[in-house]
Design a protein around this motif. Structure first.
Motif, PDB file in Angstrom:
ATOM      1  N   PHE A 164     -54.280  45.429  29.566  1.00 55.83           N
ATOM      2  CA  PHE A 164     -53.347  44.411  30.050  1.00 55.83           C
ATOM      3  C   PHE A 164     -53.756  43.906  31.435  1.00 55.83           C
ATOM      4  O   PHE A 164     -53.758  42.687  31.690  1.00 55.83           O
ATOM      5  N   VAL A 165     -54.119  44.822  32.326  1.00 52.79           N
ATOM      6  CA  VAL A 165     -54.499  44.409  33.685  1.00 52.79           C
ATOM      7  C   VAL A 165     -55.768  43.559  33.642  1.00 52.79           C
ATOM      8  O   VAL A 165     -55.880  42.551  34.359  1.00 52.79           O
ATOM      9  N   GLU A 166     -56.715  43.921  32.796  1.00 54.22           N
ATOM     10  CA  GLU A 166     -57.938  43.128  32.664  1.00 54.22           C
ATOM     11  C   GLU A 166     -57.622  41.737  32.122  1.00 54.22           C
ATOM     12  O   GLU A 166     -58.166  40.731  32.615  1.00 54.22           O
ATOM     13  N   LEU A 167     -56.742  41.657  31.133  1.00 59.23           N
ATOM     14  CA  LEU A 167     -56.343  40.358  30.576  1.00 59.23           C
ATOM     15  C   LEU A 167     -55.639  39.512  31.624  1.00 59.23           C
ATOM     16  O   LEU A 167     -55.893  38.293  31.734  1.00 59.23           O
ATOM     17  N   TRP A 168     -54.775  40.118  32.396  1.00 61.69           N
ATOM     18  CA  TRP A 168     -54.073  39.433  33.486  1.00 61.69           C
ATOM     19  C   TRP A 168     -55.095  38.792  34.432  1.00 61.69           C
ATOM     20  O   TRP A 168     -54.970  37.617  34.810  1.00 61.69           O
ATOM     21  N   GLY A 169     -56.128  39.561  34.785  1.00 57.06           N
ATOM     22  CA  GLY A 169     -57.162  39.020  35.662  1.00 57.06           C
ATOM     23  C   GLY A 169     -57.935  37.873  35.021  1.00 57.06           C
ATOM     24  O   GLY A 169     -58.266  36.888  35.692  1.00 57.06           O
ATOM     25  N   LYS A 170     -58.246  37.978  33.733  1.00 59.21           N
ATOM     26  CA  LYS A 170     -58.977  36.902  33.046  1.00 59.21           C
ATOM     27  C   LYS A 170     -58.204  35.596  33.094  1.00 59.21           C
ATOM     28  O   LYS A 170     -58.766  34.520  33.350  1.00 59.21           O
ATOM     29  N   HIS A 171     -56.897  35.671  32.823  1.00 59.80           N
ATOM     30  CA  HIS A 171     -56.078  34.452  32.854  1.00 59.80           C
ATOM     31  C   HIS A 171     -56.031  33.867  34.262  1.00 59.80           C
ATOM     32  O   HIS A 171     -56.055  32.630  34.438  1.00 59.80           O
ATOM     33  N   CYS A 172     -55.972  34.738  35.266  1.00 60.55           N
ATOM     34  CA  CYS A 172     -55.928  34.250  36.649  1.00 60.55           C
ATOM     35  C   CYS A 172     -57.252  33.598  37.034  1.00 60.55           C
ATOM     36  O   CYS A 172     -57.271  32.522  37.662  1.00 60.55           O
ATOM     37  N   LEU A 173     -58.360  34.228  36.655  1.00 57.30           N
ATOM     38  CA  LEU A 173     -59.675  33.670  36.958  1.00 57.30           C
ATOM     39  C   LEU A 173     -59.849  32.310  36.292  1.00 57.30           C
ATOM     40  O   LEU A 173     -60.355  31.350  36.903  1.00 57.30           O
ATOM     41  N   ALA A 174     -59.410  32.185  35.040  1.00 56.67           N
ATOM     42  CA  ALA A 174     -59.519  30.911  34.322  1.00 56.67           C
ATOM     43  C   ALA A 174     -58.664  29.833  34.981  1.00 56.67           C
ATOM     44  O   ALA A 174     -59.087  28.673  35.113  1.00 56.67           O
ATOM     45  N   GLU A 175     -57.470  30.215  35.406  1.00 61.34           N
ATOM     46  CA  GLU A 175     -56.569  29.258  36.051  1.00 61.34           C
ATOM     47  C   GLU A 175     -57.153  28.767  37.372  1.00 61.34           C
ATOM     48  O   GLU A 175     -57.128  27.567  37.672  1.00 61.34           O
ATOM     49  N   THR A 177     -60.329  28.763  38.415  1.00 58.35           N
ATOM     50  CA  THR A 177     -61.618  28.067  38.312  1.00 58.35           C
ATOM     51  C   THR A 177     -61.542  26.840  37.427  1.00 58.35           C
ATOM     52  O   THR A 177     -62.498  26.046  37.388  1.00 58.35           O
ATOM     53  N   GLY A 178     -60.414  26.683  36.725  1.00 56.85           N
ATOM     54  CA  GLY A 178     -60.302  25.562  35.794  1.00 56.85           C
ATOM     55  C   GLY A 178     -61.253  25.684  34.618  1.00 56.85           C
ATOM     56  O   GLY A 178     -61.630  24.675  34.005  1.00 56.85           O
ATOM     57  N   ASP A 179     -61.636  26.898  34.283  1.00 56.28           N
ATOM     58  CA  ASP A 179     -62.577  27.152  33.195  1.00 56.28           C
ATOM     59  C   ASP A 179     -61.821  27.161  31.870  1.00 56.28           C
ATOM     60  O   ASP A 179     -61.226  28.181  31.490  1.00 56.28           O
ATOM     61  N   GLY A 180     -61.851  26.044  31.173  1.00 56.27           N
ATOM     62  CA  GLY A 180     -61.115  25.927  29.922  1.00 56.27           C
ATOM     63  C   GLY A 180     -61.642  26.863  28.846  1.00 56.27           C
ATOM     64  O   GLY A 180     -60.863  27.389  28.038  1.00 56.27           O
ATOM     65  N   GLN A 181     -62.951  27.078  28.830  1.00 54.56           N
ATOM     66  CA  GLN A 181     -63.526  27.965  27.819  1.00 54.56           C
ATOM     67  C   GLN A 181     -63.073  29.410  28.038  1.00 54.56           C
ATOM     68  O   GLN A 181     -62.711  30.103  27.083  1.00 54.56           O
ATOM     69  N   LEU A 182     -63.061  29.858  29.299  1.00 56.20           N
ATOM     70  CA  LEU A 182     -62.594  31.206  29.607  1.00 56.20           C
ATOM     71  C   LEU A 182     -61.111  31.346  29.279  1.00 56.20           C
ATOM     72  O   LEU A 182     -60.674  32.374  28.746  1.00 56.20           O
ATOM     73  N   ALA A 183     -60.321  30.294  29.582  1.00 56.11           N
ATOM     74  CA  ALA A 183     -58.895  30.322  29.275  1.00 56.11           C
ATOM     75  C   ALA A 183     -58.675  30.466  27.769  1.00 56.11           C
ATOM     76  O   ALA A 183     -57.805  31.229  27.324  1.00 56.11           O
ATOM     77  N   GLN A 184     -59.465  29.734  26.994  1.00 57.02           N
ATOM     78  CA  GLN A 184     -59.331  29.813  25.548  1.00 57.02           C
ATOM     79  C   GLN A 184     -59.747  31.192  25.042  1.00 57.02           C
ATOM     80  O   GLN A 184     -59.075  31.775  24.172  1.00 57.02           O
ATOM     81  N   GLN A 185     -60.841  31.723  25.578  1.00 59.19           N
ATOM     82  CA  GLN A 185     -61.292  33.053  25.175  1.00 59.19           C
ATOM     83  C   GLN A 185     -60.233  34.106  25.482  1.00 59.19           C
ATOM     84  O   GLN A 185     -59.959  34.986  24.658  1.00 59.19           O
ATOM     85  N   ALA A 186     -59.642  34.010  26.655  1.00 56.07           N
ATOM     86  CA  ALA A 186     -58.618  34.980  27.032  1.00 56.07           C
ATOM     87  C   ALA A 186     -57.399  34.870  26.122  1.00 56.07           C
ATOM     88  O   ALA A 186     -56.836  35.882  25.687  1.00 56.07           O
ATOM     89  N   SER A 187     -56.995  33.637  25.821  1.00 60.16           N
ATOM     90  CA  SER A 187     -55.812  33.423  24.980  1.00 60.16           C
ATOM     91  C   SER A 187     -56.024  33.876  23.544  1.00 60.16           C
ATOM     92  O   SER A 187     -55.059  34.188  22.836  1.00 60.16           O
TER      93      SER A 187
END
Length: 520
Positions: A164-175, A177-187
């Motif tokens: 959960f903590v790792e996922l939380w960080g992924k969503h924050c990093l995507a938000e 950096t505006g990285d849409g691909q990372l946001a989609q991967q995380a989601s």
């Protein structure tokens, strides 16, 4: 938060008997992030908060509430009209990050109010047990951020917690950096909360459980049955009053990779099959720690015995000096001295075994490591090791003897053993409280948990991973956690929690002082 609430679907998740084993305990951790570049936009609160609720969409169980089902069983109810939302708090502190770093992140330097949960799972002011607590603390001059996160063992174990903590960080990093691909991967990451996955992967084969495990889970105990009968809220209040953390001292040590590998070579020549390659960090450290703590208990008892003898001698001398029936009373005092020493000796020699609880993970035995199962997978190996081996001075040869005792315990944890343990818990769902009583009756029982595979440092909120990750300072006595060091180091961190009189002898142990470096 509204984005999360709009996605909630009603469901009831029946917890597995494996979930109840450590249900009375929390999983509380602190993550320390330093703003070494003095960035003005360092880990902004808005992005951290937004990403928390995005991660929650994939962990909806954390917004549910516990519902007792009777006979020791519990469900998590996720009701979109009656959500039990996690506690989410933001604050600032006058503590500078440099102060924390200089103290090696010792808890005495932490900002007041940082930790929002104790070791015991308890209801909050609203009368419910929250299934997540988060506290984001921004330090003085924007010098760093501390994230405290707690999730009760009811719903996840270490695998689920750090996922959960790792996922939380992924969503924050995507938000950020505006990285849409990372946001989609995380989601699109999927996590399994279906407890039936355990039953679906149990084999037909069974193997006998150890005698110590059977004693811990099947012994007659009206108190354990009463605790199991209580609601989670009431049980939490009762256990909190038991003061499990009373009189405990915790210290954290670093075992360097060089020291560990060097010891492995020395011990490898003495182990039964002569195979150094099979001598894993876990086996070697479990052997070292089992001997270290056994010897600390031995030295503590010897000191207690000596203190009683001196006290008895002084008492006898005092009575003799008074001259009150000098001969008779002096003899009586000496008799009292011998009697006390004898009791102490009998107590130290009764049961010439060290009770060990070596925690493992059923995911490995069942072959479901890749299934992203977030429920509890704790498999306790309760066993007894002879003290005539553990109390010997710590040498490569004596460590090899300890390894030969401990390694088969871990290697025995296949699917058939997991199935037998699940059968044991399922046949009597109330048995989950019995180990608590068993531990109370065996105050020297040692619990060793290996968390070196957990992703403590995988969370990146946009400014890199945390510099340090640790749990609360006062957990429960006789508990040892083996943790990874911050990357790129491959050292091992050992967090040891013991009663103060025993810890004193650990700190004096010559082998341990040379083998490790104390962090705090």
């Amino acid at each position: 938060m509204d984005e999360f609430v709009s996605t909630v679907e009603n469901q009831v998740i029946g917890l597995h008997p494996l979930d109840t084993q450590a249900a009375f305990l929390n999983i509380p951790y602190h993550f320390f992030f330093g703003n070494d570049n003095n960035a003005a936009d360092f880990m902004p609160n808005d992005a951290i908060r937004l990403s928390f609720y995005r991660a929650l969409k994939q962990f909806p169980i954390l917004a549910g509430y516990l519902r007792p089902e009777g006979t020791g069983q519990t469900s998590v109810v996720i009701d979109k009209d009656d959500l039990n939302m996690p506690e989410y708090v933001e604050s600032t502190s006058n503590t500078h990050y440099d102060t924390l770093r200089e103290s090696h992140f010792h808890h005495s330097a932490w900002p007041k109010g940082l930790t929002r949960a104790s070791a015991i799972t308890m209801a909050g002011p609203a009368g419910r047990i929250r299934l997540a607590n988060a506290h984001v603390v921004r330090l003085k001059d924007n010098s760093g951020v501390i994230i405290f996160i707690n999730i009760p063992h009811y719903v996840v174990d270490g695998t689920g917690f750090f996922s959960f903590v790792e996922l939380w960080g992924k969503h924050c990093l995507a938000e950020r950096t505006g990285d849409g691909q990372l946001a989609q991967q995380a989601s699109q990451l999927e996590y399994c909360f279906d407890r039936d996955i355990i039953s679906r992967h149990l084999p037909a084969e069974r193997k006998p459980l150890g005698n110590e495990t059977m004693q811990a889970y099947t012994g007659f105990s009206p108190i354990a049955d009463w605790l199991a009968w209580l609601s989670p809220n009431t049980r939490g209040r009762v256990l909190n009053k038991a003061k499990f953390s009373s009189g405990v001292v915790s210290h954290t040590f670093r075992v360097s990779r060089q020291a560990l590998d060097s010891l492995r070579k020395e011990v490898g020549g003495f182990i039964a099959d002569g195979s150094e390659d099979q001598l894993t960090d876990r086996y070697l450290l479990a052997a070292v720690l089992s001997k270290l703590i056994a010897r600390a208990h031995l030295h503590r008892k010897q000191q207690d015995k000596a203190n009683v003898s001196v006290a008895g001698w002084l008492l006898g001398a005092a009575w003799s000096a008074l001259g009150v029936v000098a001969g008779l009373v002096g003899y009586g005092a000496r008799l009292l001295c011998c009697s006390s020493s004898g009791n102490s000796s009998a107590k130290s020699d009764s049961g010439r075994y060290q009770s060990l609880n070596l925690l493992d993970d059923v995911r490995h035995g069942l072959g479901i490591v890749d299934k992203q199962y977030m429920g509890n997978g704790l498999l306790p190996h309760n066993t007894q090791c002879p003290l005539d081996v553990l109390e010997m001075p710590i040498t490569p040869k004596s460590l090899a003897q300890a390894v030969d005792l401990i390694r088969p315990i871990y290697e025995n944890a296949d699917a058939a053993l997991v199935a037998s343990f699940v059968d044991l818990l399922t046949s009597n769902p109330k048995s989950f409280t019995r180990p608590m009583i068993y531990m109370a009756k065996n105050p020297e029982l040692l619990v060793i948990t290996c968390e070196m595979e957990f992703k403590l440092y995988a969370s990146d909120f946009g400014d890199g991973p945390p510099e340090w990750v640790c749990t609360i300072p006062s957990f429960v006595a006789n508990f040892i956690g083996l943790l990874p060091s911050p990357p790129p180091s491959t050292d091992v961190v050992a967090n040891i929690i013991l009663k103060a009189p025993v810890m004193k002898h650990v700190l004096k142990d010559e082998f341990w002082r040379e083998f490790t470096q104390i962090i705090y």
